[in-house]
Design a protein around this motif. Structure first.
Motif, PDB file in Angstrom:
ATOM      1  N   GLU A   1       0.834  -1.206   0.000  1.00 15.25           N
ATOM      2  CA  GLU A   1       0.000   0.000   0.000  1.00 15.25           C
ATOM      3  C   GLU A   1       0.866   1.252   0.000  1.00 15.25           C
ATOM      4  O   GLU A   1       0.539   2.241  -0.661  1.00 15.25           O
ATOM      5  CB  GLU A   1      -0.933  -0.012   1.207  1.00 15.25           C
ATOM      6  CG  GLU A   1      -2.051  -1.047   1.107  1.00 15.25           C
ATOM      7  CD  GLU A   1      -2.839  -1.215   2.385  1.00 15.25           C
ATOM      8  OE1 GLU A   1      -3.907  -1.853   2.357  1.00 15.25           O
ATOM      9  OE2 GLU A   1      -2.373  -0.716   3.447  1.00 15.25           O
ATOM     10  N   GLY A   2       1.979   1.214   0.748  1.00 13.68           N
ATOM     11  CA  GLY A   2       2.893   2.347   0.750  1.00 13.68           C
ATOM     12  C   GLY A   2       3.496   2.580  -0.620  1.00 13.68           C
ATOM     13  O   GLY A   2       3.642   3.724  -1.068  1.00 13.68           O
ATOM     14  N   GLU A   3       3.837   1.494  -1.310  1.00 17.48           N
ATOM     15  CA  GLU A   3       4.395   1.594  -2.651  1.00 17.48           C
ATOM     16  C   GLU A   3       3.383   2.205  -3.610  1.00 17.48           C
ATOM     17  O   GLU A   3       3.716   3.092  -4.411  1.00 17.48           O
ATOM     18  CB  GLU A   3       4.803   0.200  -3.137  1.00 17.48           C
ATOM     19  CG  GLU A   3       5.340   0.158  -4.561  1.00 17.48           C
ATOM     20  CD  GLU A   3       5.620  -1.251  -5.036  1.00 17.48           C
ATOM     21  OE1 GLU A   3       6.103  -1.399  -6.171  1.00 17.48           O
ATOM     22  OE2 GLU A   3       5.346  -2.211  -4.278  1.00 17.48           O
ATOM     23  N   ILE A   4       2.152   1.752  -3.520  1.00 14.19           N
ATOM     24  CA  ILE A   4       1.114   2.261  -4.413  1.00 14.19           C
ATOM     25  C   ILE A   4       0.800   3.720  -4.111  1.00 14.19           C
ATOM     26  O   ILE A   4       0.645   4.544  -5.013  1.00 14.19           O
ATOM     27  CB  ILE A   4      -0.160   1.397  -4.301  1.00 14.19           C
ATOM     28  CG1 ILE A   4       0.104   0.036  -4.964  1.00 14.19           C
ATOM     29  CG2 ILE A   4      -1.369   2.095  -4.940  1.00 14.19           C
ATOM     30  CD1 ILE A   4      -1.017  -0.960  -4.800  1.00 14.19           C
ATOM     31  N   MET A   5       0.735   4.082  -2.820  1.00 14.52           N
ATOM     32  CA  MET A   5       0.448   5.470  -2.477  1.00 14.52           C
ATOM     33  C   MET A   5       1.551   6.398  -2.957  1.00 14.52           C
ATOM     34  O   MET A   5       1.293   7.531  -3.384  1.00 14.52           O
ATOM     35  CB  MET A   5       0.244   5.598  -0.957  1.00 14.52           C
ATOM     36  CG  MET A   5      -0.240   6.976  -0.526  1.00 14.52           C
ATOM     37  SD  MET A   5      -1.810   7.448  -1.305  1.00 14.52           S
ATOM     38  CE  MET A   5      -1.405   9.111  -1.838  1.00 14.52           C
ATOM     39  N   ALA A   6       2.798   5.936  -2.928  1.00  9.77           N
ATOM     40  CA  ALA A   6       3.908   6.748  -3.425  1.00  9.77           C
ATOM     41  C   ALA A   6       3.746   7.028  -4.916  1.00  9.77           C
ATOM     42  O   ALA A   6       4.051   8.127  -5.397  1.00  9.77           O
ATOM     43  CB  ALA A   6       5.231   6.047  -3.159  1.00  9.77           C
TER      44      ALA A   6
ATOM     45  N   ASN B   1      -4.389   4.888 -12.042  1.00  6.10           N
ATOM     46  CA  ASN B   1      -4.487   3.492 -11.624  1.00  6.10           C
ATOM     47  C   ASN B   1      -3.916   2.561 -12.684  1.00  6.10           C
ATOM     48  O   ASN B   1      -3.267   1.563 -12.373  1.00  6.10           O
ATOM     49  CB  ASN B   1      -5.950   3.123 -11.349  1.00  6.10           C
ATOM     50  CG  ASN B   1      -6.468   3.741 -10.062  1.00  6.10           C
ATOM     51  OD1 ASN B   1      -5.751   4.473  -9.392  1.00  6.10           O
ATOM     52  ND2 ASN B   1      -7.700   3.438  -9.724  1.00  6.10           N
ATOM     53  N   ARG B   2      -4.185   2.878 -13.944  1.00 13.75           N
ATOM     54  CA  ARG B   2      -3.682   2.038 -15.034  1.00 13.75           C
ATOM     55  C   ARG B   2      -2.157   2.034 -15.063  1.00 13.75           C
ATOM     56  O   ARG B   2      -1.520   0.983 -15.225  1.00 13.75           O
ATOM     57  CB  ARG B   2      -4.228   2.527 -16.374  1.00 13.75           C
ATOM     58  CG  ARG B   2      -3.741   1.733 -17.580  1.00 13.75           C
ATOM     59  CD  ARG B   2      -4.419   2.193 -18.850  1.00 13.75           C
ATOM     60  NE  ARG B   2      -5.863   2.008 -18.783  1.00 13.75           N
ATOM     61  CZ  ARG B   2      -6.712   2.378 -19.747  1.00 13.75           C
ATOM     62  NH1 ARG B   2      -6.249   2.957 -20.841  1.00 13.75           N
ATOM     63  NH2 ARG B   2      -8.004   2.165 -19.615  1.00 13.75           N
ATOM     64  N   ASP B   3      -1.552   3.221 -14.908  1.00 12.03           N
ATOM     65  CA  ASP B   3      -0.091   3.309 -14.928  1.00 12.03           C
ATOM     66  C   ASP B   3       0.523   2.603 -13.717  1.00 12.03           C
ATOM     67  O   ASP B   3       1.582   1.976 -13.814  1.00 12.03           O
ATOM     68  CB  ASP B   3       0.357   4.777 -14.960  1.00 12.03           C
ATOM     69  CG  ASP B   3       0.034   5.446 -16.287  1.00 12.03           C
ATOM     70  OD1 ASP B   3      -0.086   4.721 -17.296  1.00 12.03           O
ATOM     71  OD2 ASP B   3      -0.117   6.676 -16.312  1.00 12.03           O
ATOM     72  N   ILE B   4      -0.147   2.731 -12.569  1.00  8.60           N
ATOM     73  CA  ILE B   4       0.333   2.052 -11.364  1.00  8.60           C
ATOM     74  C   ILE B   4       0.274   0.543 -11.561  1.00  8.60           C
ATOM     75  O   ILE B   4       1.195  -0.189 -11.171  1.00  8.60           O
ATOM     76  CB  ILE B   4      -0.493   2.475 -10.133  1.00  8.60           C
ATOM     77  CG1 ILE B   4      -0.263   3.955  -9.823  1.00  8.60           C
ATOM     78  CG2 ILE B   4      -0.131   1.618  -8.911  1.00  8.60           C
ATOM     79  CD1 ILE B   4      -1.196   4.503  -8.762  1.00  8.60           C
ATOM     80  N   ALA B   5      -0.800   0.079 -12.170  1.00  2.00           N
ATOM     81  CA  ALA B   5      -0.951  -1.360 -12.428  1.00  2.00           C
ATOM     82  C   ALA B   5       0.195  -1.876 -13.296  1.00  2.00           C
ATOM     83  O   ALA B   5       0.764  -2.945 -13.032  1.00  2.00           O
ATOM     84  CB  ALA B   5      -2.297  -1.631 -13.101  1.00  2.00           C
TER      85      ALA B   5
ATOM     86  N   LEU C   1       0.341  -5.417 -11.642  1.00  2.47           N
ATOM     87  CA  LEU C   1      -0.906  -5.795 -10.986  1.00  2.47           C
ATOM     88  C   LEU C   1      -2.071  -5.539 -11.923  1.00  2.47           C
ATOM     89  O   LEU C   1      -1.966  -4.771 -12.886  1.00  2.47           O
ATOM     90  CB  LEU C   1      -1.110  -4.985  -9.704  1.00  2.47           C
ATOM     91  CG  LEU C   1      -0.096  -5.154  -8.574  1.00  2.47           C
ATOM     92  CD1 LEU C   1      -0.349  -4.108  -7.493  1.00  2.47           C
ATOM     93  CD2 LEU C   1      -0.178  -6.558  -7.990  1.00  2.47           C
ATOM     94  N   ALA C   2      -3.196  -6.161 -11.638  1.00  2.70           N
ATOM     95  CA  ALA C   2      -4.422  -5.844 -12.362  1.00  2.70           C
ATOM     96  C   ALA C   2      -4.910  -4.472 -11.902  1.00  2.70           C
ATOM     97  O   ALA C   2      -4.730  -4.090 -10.736  1.00  2.70           O
ATOM     98  CB  ALA C   2      -5.488  -6.897 -12.086  1.00  2.70           C
ATOM     99  N   GLU C   3      -5.513  -3.722 -12.824  1.00  4.52           N
ATOM    100  CA  GLU C   3      -6.001  -2.390 -12.465  1.00  4.52           C
ATOM    101  C   GLU C   3      -7.037  -2.468 -11.343  1.00  4.52           C
ATOM    102  O   GLU C   3      -7.081  -1.592 -10.468  1.00  4.52           O
ATOM    103  CB  GLU C   3      -6.601  -1.722 -13.699  1.00  4.52           C
ATOM    104  CG  GLU C   3      -6.925  -0.250 -13.496  1.00  4.52           C
ATOM    105  CD  GLU C   3      -7.330   0.438 -14.788  1.00  4.52           C
ATOM    106  OE1 GLU C   3      -7.854   1.562 -14.707  1.00  4.52           O
ATOM    107  OE2 GLU C   3      -7.135  -0.151 -15.873  1.00  4.52           O
ATOM    108  N   LYS C   4      -7.854  -3.523 -11.339  1.00  8.64           N
ATOM    109  CA  LYS C   4      -8.849  -3.699 -10.281  1.00  8.64           C
ATOM    110  C   LYS C   4      -8.165  -3.893  -8.932  1.00  8.64           C
ATOM    111  O   LYS C   4      -8.652  -3.406  -7.902  1.00  8.64           O
ATOM    112  CB  LYS C   4      -9.739  -4.901 -10.592  1.00  8.64           C
ATOM    113  CG  LYS C   4     -10.839  -5.125  -9.562  1.00  8.64           C
ATOM    114  CD  LYS C   4     -11.735  -6.294  -9.939  1.00  8.64           C
ATOM    115  CE  LYS C   4     -12.833  -6.513  -8.905  1.00  8.64           C
ATOM    116  NZ  LYS C   4     -13.706  -7.661  -9.256  1.00  8.64           N
TER     117      LYS C   4
END
Length: 216
Positions: free
Chosen positions: A156-161, A169-173, A178-181
């Motif tokens: 979660e920390g990685e994603i929030m960064a 969300n798509r770029d983070i995925a 990871l899946a966008e969902k």
């Protein structure tokens, strides 16, 4: 048919207002419902017209954009569109509740239109220039964010960064394989832990824009 997105433009430069009106009115899905050349009139027109999105300059006579955004944000999606790229101004505006911050010259016309559509849906629209300014300002003056402060997991920390860097969300995925969902599910878990509701609020808190961190 879906009603067009109603936009209010607040900017003291008549040339900028005309350019934005022509750009937005060229799209059937968007209509400009009003213009104001100062923050005080802008706040008043926002209350009268109830637009879906406000495009607001920062530096204006009387009430500036930061103060105007703070008054309009509770009921309207406010996106700052300005030449001002000052770090403190960006942080203050996001902390005031604005959905986004775009700097003139850093975006193509179709990106501004897309930002209006995104803001109307309730999502934040921090442009690259604003995101980089926020990150560079905090990187030199603040320690790394301790995601454990809010009880976030390492993932979660990685994603929030990445959210704080302005990634979708798509770029983070894609970045995290990871899946966008799955990314959306993580973000839905992150926001309650941070005590925020919107993406802009989460970024503001993560980057220390509020000047304090929630430790509960």
């Amino acid at each position: 048919m879906t009603e067009p997105i109603r936009v209010l433009i607040i900017d003291d430069n008549p040339v900028v207002r005309l350019g934005l009106r022509n750009l937005l009115d060229a799209h059937d899905t968007i209509t400009v419902v009003g213009e104001a050349d100062n923050g005080d009139d802008g706040v008043r027109m926002n209350s009268q017209l109830s637009p879906d999105v406000v495009l607001c300059d920062v530096r204006m006579p009387g009430l500036d954009g930061v103060g105007a955004a703070a008054q309009m944000a509770p009921t309207t999606s406010v996106v700052m569109l300005t030449y001002t790229d000052d770090l403190d101004t960006i942080r203050s505006t996001i902390a005031s509740g604005a959905k986004g911050y775009l700097v003139h010259g850093a975006h193509q016309p179709d990106e501004i239109v897309a930002a209006v559509v995104t803001a109307a849906s309730g999502s934040s629209v921090l442009g690259p220039a604003a995101s980089l300014a926020l990150l560079s300002g905090t990187a030199a003056s603040a320690p790394a964010v301790d995601h454990g402060t809010w009880g976030l997991t390492s993932r979660e920390g990685e994603i929030m960064a990445l959210v704080a860097k302005g990634l979708s969300n798509r770029d983070i995925a894609k970045a995290c394989f990871l899946a966008e969902k799955t990314v959306k599910n993580h973000i839905n878990n992150i926001f309650p832990k941070l005590g925020v509701v919107t993406r802009a609020e989460a970024i503001s808190l993560w980057l220390g824009a509020t000047g304090s961190q929630n430790t509960t």
